[in-house]
Design an enzyme around this catalytic site. Structure first.
Site, PDB file in Angstrom:
ATOM      1  N   LEU A  43       0.829  -1.214  -0.068  1.00  0.00           N
ATOM      2  CA  LEU A  43       0.061   0.000  -0.008  1.00  0.00           C
ATOM      3  C   LEU A  43       0.929   1.348  -0.007  1.00  0.00           C
ATOM      4  O   LEU A  43       1.880   1.314   0.608  1.00  0.00           O
ATOM      5  CB  LEU A  43      -1.048   0.028   1.201  1.00  0.00           C
ATOM      6  CG  LEU A  43      -2.105  -0.967   1.258  1.00  0.00           C
ATOM      7  CD1 LEU A  43      -2.762  -0.622   2.523  1.00  0.00           C
ATOM      8  CD2 LEU A  43      -3.015  -0.798   0.127  1.00  0.00           C
ATOM      9  N   GLY A  45       1.986   2.373  -2.793  1.00  0.00           N
ATOM     10  CA  GLY A  45       2.261   2.490  -4.254  1.00  0.00           C
ATOM     11  C   GLY A  45       3.713   3.100  -4.567  1.00  0.00           C
ATOM     12  O   GLY A  45       4.470   3.123  -3.633  1.00  0.00           O
ATOM     13  N   VAL A  46       4.181   3.409  -5.639  1.00  0.00           N
ATOM     14  CA  VAL A  46       5.424   4.275  -6.061  1.00  0.00           C
ATOM     15  C   VAL A  46       5.644   5.441  -5.338  1.00  0.00           C
ATOM     16  O   VAL A  46       6.700   5.546  -4.786  1.00  0.00           O
ATOM     17  CB  VAL A  46       5.412   4.324  -7.508  1.00  0.00           C
ATOM     18  CG1 VAL A  46       6.785   5.025  -7.835  1.00  0.00           C
ATOM     19  CG2 VAL A  46       5.493   3.144  -8.281  1.00  0.00           C
ATOM     20  N   GLY A 184      17.546  14.108 -18.864  1.00  0.00           N
ATOM     21  CA  GLY A 184      16.062  14.412 -18.448  1.00  0.00           C
ATOM     22  C   GLY A 184      15.855  15.999 -18.675  1.00  0.00           C
ATOM     23  O   GLY A 184      16.535  16.737 -18.113  1.00  0.00           O
ATOM     24  N   TYR A 187      11.080  17.617 -13.196  1.00  0.00           N
ATOM     25  CA  TYR A 187      11.683  17.915 -11.995  1.00  0.00           C
ATOM     26  C   TYR A 187      12.302  17.192 -11.290  1.00  0.00           C
ATOM     27  O   TYR A 187      13.119  17.538 -10.528  1.00  0.00           O
ATOM     28  CB  TYR A 187       9.952  18.345 -11.208  1.00  0.00           C
ATOM     29  CG  TYR A 187       9.214  17.212 -10.801  1.00  0.00           C
ATOM     30  CD1 TYR A 187       9.660  16.440  -9.623  1.00  0.00           C
ATOM     31  CD2 TYR A 187       8.336  16.408 -11.609  1.00  0.00           C
ATOM     32  CE1 TYR A 187       8.634  15.459  -9.239  1.00  0.00           C
ATOM     33  CE2 TYR A 187       7.687  15.449 -11.308  1.00  0.00           C
ATOM     34  CZ  TYR A 187       8.015  14.891  -9.919  1.00  0.00           C
ATOM     35  OH  TYR A 187       6.963  13.632  -9.825  1.00  0.00           O
ATOM     36  N   HIS A 445       5.340  39.990   9.418  1.00  0.00           N
ATOM     37  CA  HIS A 445       6.861  40.668   9.371  1.00  0.00           C
ATOM     38  C   HIS A 445       7.682  40.380  10.674  1.00  0.00           C
ATOM     39  O   HIS A 445       7.250  40.260  11.595  1.00  0.00           O
ATOM     40  CB  HIS A 445       6.871  42.186   9.278  1.00  0.00           C
ATOM     41  CG  HIS A 445       8.409  42.713   9.242  1.00  0.00           C
ATOM     42  ND1 HIS A 445       9.152  42.750   7.999  1.00  0.00           N
ATOM     43  CD2 HIS A 445       9.251  43.287  10.114  1.00  0.00           C
ATOM     44  CE1 HIS A 445      10.345  43.067   8.410  1.00  0.00           C
ATOM     45  NE2 HIS A 445      10.087  43.601   9.583  1.00  0.00           N
TER      46      HIS A 445
END
Length: 482
Positions: A43, A45-46, A184, A187, A445
């Site tokens: 579970l 995945g990649v 390539g 990103y 700020h």
């Protein structure tokens, strides 16, 4: 193999347990549906196991390592810096394992059935699952395909373990590359190149598009940073050949001017993908795909086959987990009867380099091509107080606007905080914000977000922390309304 005797019935079956699949499953369970996930591996995945999480663990470690000189400058004694790859890999695996167990726990808590095996559609409402030692048939009311995609090598180039690799193989490296060559224009190429350079590797990049799909102003700043890091970039380059030897990888590249040959210790190839739909039975279903096999869907996630949806990297479009997550939730809601939809026109892109890059909406060039009369406002992060005290002065913020109605068209950032701040840009674009919507509020700020205020004020010549010679001339008086 044992074949089950009966066809079992399920309400919703999801093929694939990656970010698209498990998000769809949990959302469907929240809506009262009975959900089954079929996952052949783990579970998450990649994205969780070999992609997003491992790679961002690397980029985070590299960014922390690159920050050590500034810590010493502030008086924080860190000693002689060093990077222990084995220690890092243990940390990386611990991080992945913890998150993976978290996904398992979420599925269990939402009473989602998880079946380990490989799915194959047998008809428009039946799917078979091969677990290796057992085969079961399931009849479903609805199905979601979330099987993802895998990197592929260019024609004629074969992967070599530990030498010629794709992005998914990066976690398997057991040594810090002496000279990493990256091929390539995406990103992943940038993230990997900058990370390993900051960790001490020599790095060269061969790319066809040296803007990496970024706004031209951000791309120009990026190349200044890459040059400072001593990363060599070869633009308009096509990888022709790569041969692995015991001590090195020999690489041949065609540029727009000449054919080059060089040696590196490792070669990463990124940018080409194929959907993980082989053996899934899409041809049998006559499901519509493009010429590369990616599934065609509409704004609801529906495929050309009634009752079957698809989400994530196996569908046409950008390969990002954020896309898969959104599509998965919409598909689940649509199946449950809700009138949900998604629009991928405003998907933020985040690149975890040092400094990070983030963008959403149109670049200046794209806006001009669309016929807009464009005006821009930008601000160098070196002029931001918090960036200065943190020693993170690299980068800039740029806003692209329609000069005629002051509509915000695009937000592009390179610098500290970009990955978090870009979500405000996405929200602004989704809410059709105009110049005054960004200029009117009070900004904290000191903060990195003040770069936005300076950029939007620079568009009308009112920026405070930009020298007069670099300001845009104020062309009108702006009236703000509460």
């Amino acid at each position: 193999m044992v074949v089950g005797e009966f066809t079992q019935k399920r309400q919703l079956i999801i093929a694939g347990g990656g970010p698209g699949g498990y998000n769809a499953a949990i959302r469907a369970a929240q809506l009262g549906m009975e959900v089954t996930i079929i996952e052949k591996d783990k579970l998450g995945g990649v994205c969780l196991n070999t992609g997003c999480i491992p790679s961002k663990t690397l980029t985070h470690a590299a960014a922390a390592y690159a920050s050590l000189p500034h810590l010493n400058e502030m008086g924080i004694q860190t000693g002689a810096p060093g990077f222990e790859l084995q220690n890092f890999k243990e940390y990386q695996q611990k991080t992945v394992s913890a998150l993976q167990k978290g996904v398992e726990a979420l599925c269990k808590a939402n009473k989602i059935e998880v079946i380990k095996g490989t799915a194959t559609f047998m008809s428009e409402n039946r799917i078979g699952v091969d677990s290796g030692h057992h085969y079961e048939m399931y009849e479903y009311e609805s199905a979601i395909i979330a099987v993802g995609a895998s990197p592929v090598m260019p024609e004629g180039i074969a992967p070599v373990e530990g030498k010629i690799i794709s992005a998914n193989d990066l976690p398997t490296l057991h040594e810090l590359p002496e000279h990493l060559v990256v091929s390539g224009s995406d990103y992943i190429s940038l993230e990997t190149a900058v990370a390993y350079r900051n960790l001490g590797s020599n790095v060269s990049i061969f790319c066809m598009d040296d803007t990496f799909g970024l706004d031209e102003t951000v791309a120009k700043e990026l190349h200044r940073v890459l040059k400072k890091l001593k990363i060599k970039v070869f633009k308009n380059s096509t990888l022709l050949e790569a041969c692995s030897y015991e001590s090195h990888v020999a690489i041949t590249v065609q540029t727009d001017q000449e054919k080059l040959t060089l040696e590196g210790s490792h070669l990463l190839i990124s940018g080409q993908y194929k959907p993980n739909t082989q053996g899934l039975g899409l041809d049998f279903l006559k499901m519509s795909t493009d010429d590369q096999g990616f599934i065609v869907i509409n704004e609801y996630g529906e495929t050309s086959v009634k009752g079957i949806y698809a989400v994530g990297d196996c569908t046409i479009g950008i390969k990002l987990a954020s896309k898969a997550i959104k599509q998965g939730k919409v598909a689940a809601e649509r199946i449950s009867g809700m009138n949900s939809t998604f629009n991928l026109a405003l998907v933020p892109l985040v690149i975890h380099t040092v400094p990070p890059i983030a963008s959403v909406g149109m670049t200046e060039g794209e806006a001009k091509q669309e016929g807009y009369k464009v005006k821009t406002g930008q601000f160098a992060m070196g002029g931001n107080g918090f960036a200065g005290l943190a020693g993170q002065k690299e980068g800039l913020t740029k806003l692209v606007m329609d000069e005629e109605n002051e509509l915000i068209l695009g937000v592009h950032m390179m610098g500290a905080g970009a990955a978090e701040l870009i979500q405000s840009g996405t929200t602004a674009l989704e809410m059709v914000a105009r110049e005054e919507d960004l200029a009117y509020p009070v900004y904290a700020h000191p903060s990195l977000s003040e770069a936005w205020l300076e950029a939007v004020e620079n568009a009308s010549g009112k920026a405070i922390h930009i020298p007069p010679s670099r300001k845009k001339a104020a062309t009108r008086k702006t009236t703000f309304h509460v």
